[in-house]
Design an enzyme around this catalytic site. Structure first.
Site, short mmCIF file in Angstrom:
data_model
loop_
_atom_site.label_atom_id
_atom_site.label_comp_id
_atom_site.label_asym_id
_atom_site.label_seq_id
_atom_site.Cartn_x
_atom_site.Cartn_y
_atom_site.Cartn_z
N CYS A 135 0.83 -1.20 0.00
CA CYS A 135 0.00 0.00 0.00
C CYS A 135 0.87 1.25 0.00
CB CYS A 135 -0.93 -0.02 1.21
SG CYS A 135 -2.06 1.40 1.26
N GLU A 205 -4.42 -4.59 -4.09
CA GLU A 205 -4.27 -3.21 -4.54
C GLU A 205 -4.80 -3.05 -5.96
OE1 GLU A 205 -3.40 -0.39 -3.12
OE2 GLU A 205 -2.97 -1.27 -1.17
#
Length: 229
Positions: A135, A205
């Site tokens: 992230c 993601e």
């Protein structure tokens, strides 16, 4: 190669999928429909609340007081700053209190945070950071790639500016350095375990953009599952 260099190379196809996703490309061009970004911001705000909590769990599992302090600070400063940014976006995008009161995390947002919690409760600090790092790092690379972009849109300009900023770069580089230190000297088997956490988070993601792009809902065929059914 360092651990982070190895795992970044091994996950390059997943990361390239993020770079090439129409959600990212249309932010850079300033043409992403605002309703899509509005959906994303609400889901990302949910994610960040849990991202902060997983940092707190990492602080508990850290062995040294300085590392404990840094993870606690990351929970407070990094996540706090991003949540404040999202609140700013809420105002700019006219996200109402009613919308927030009836908010439900989409399947991908729920799955991603569940992945982080599972790693945090079952693993040690290295496991947790391996799951958290994509992230940080992916958003940093997106910020770097989009630095020259000129969306000429107040929301998208601000989003790009945030992830291309010096303070965010410093946070990312700190965590990359720490991940390499935690992985140093570990067995091949143990490093593969850490890489699998990293790989799964990289997968989520990519799917987070897709989730927003399609406005993913809890549905089976044409039957939509809602809180009231």
């Amino acid at each position: 190669m360092t651990f982070c260099e190895e795992v970044r190379k091994e996950c390059d196809d997943l990361w390239q999928g993020s770079f090439d996703h129409p959600f990212i490309k249309q932010i850079a061009e300033g043409i992403l429909p605002e309703d899509v970004f509005k959906y994303y911001v609400k889901q990302d705000s949910y994610y960040l609340q849990h991202f902060a909590k997983v940092h707190a769990l990492a602080a508990v599992k850290a062995k040294g007081i300085l590392t404990t302090q840094r993870f606690a600070q990351h929970a407070e400063i990094t996540c706090g700053a991003e949540i404040a940014l999202h609140e700013h976006f809420f105002e700019m995008l006219d996200v109402t209190d009613e919308e927030l009161a009836t908010f439900q995390p989409a399947p991908t947002a729920y799955d991603y945070t569940s992945h982080l919690y599972r790693v945090a409760f079952e693993g040690d600090l290295a496991d947790i950071l391996a799951a958290l790092l994509p992230c940080y790092w992916l958003y940093y690379e997106i910020g770097e790639r989009l630095k020259g972009a000129k969306p000429n849109h107040p929301v998208y300009d601000k989003w790009i500016q945030t992830y291309g900023s010096e303070w965010f770069e410093n946070a990312v580089m700190e965590q990359i350095t720490r991940m390499n230190e935690l992985a140093e000297g570990l067995s091949t088997e143990r490093r593969e375990e850490l890489k699998e956490h990293f790989r799964k988070s990289s997968y989520y993601e990519w799917h987070f953009w897709e989730m927003a792009w399609t406005k993913q809902a809890w549905a089976i065929g044409s039957y939509e599952l809602t809180r009231n059914k």
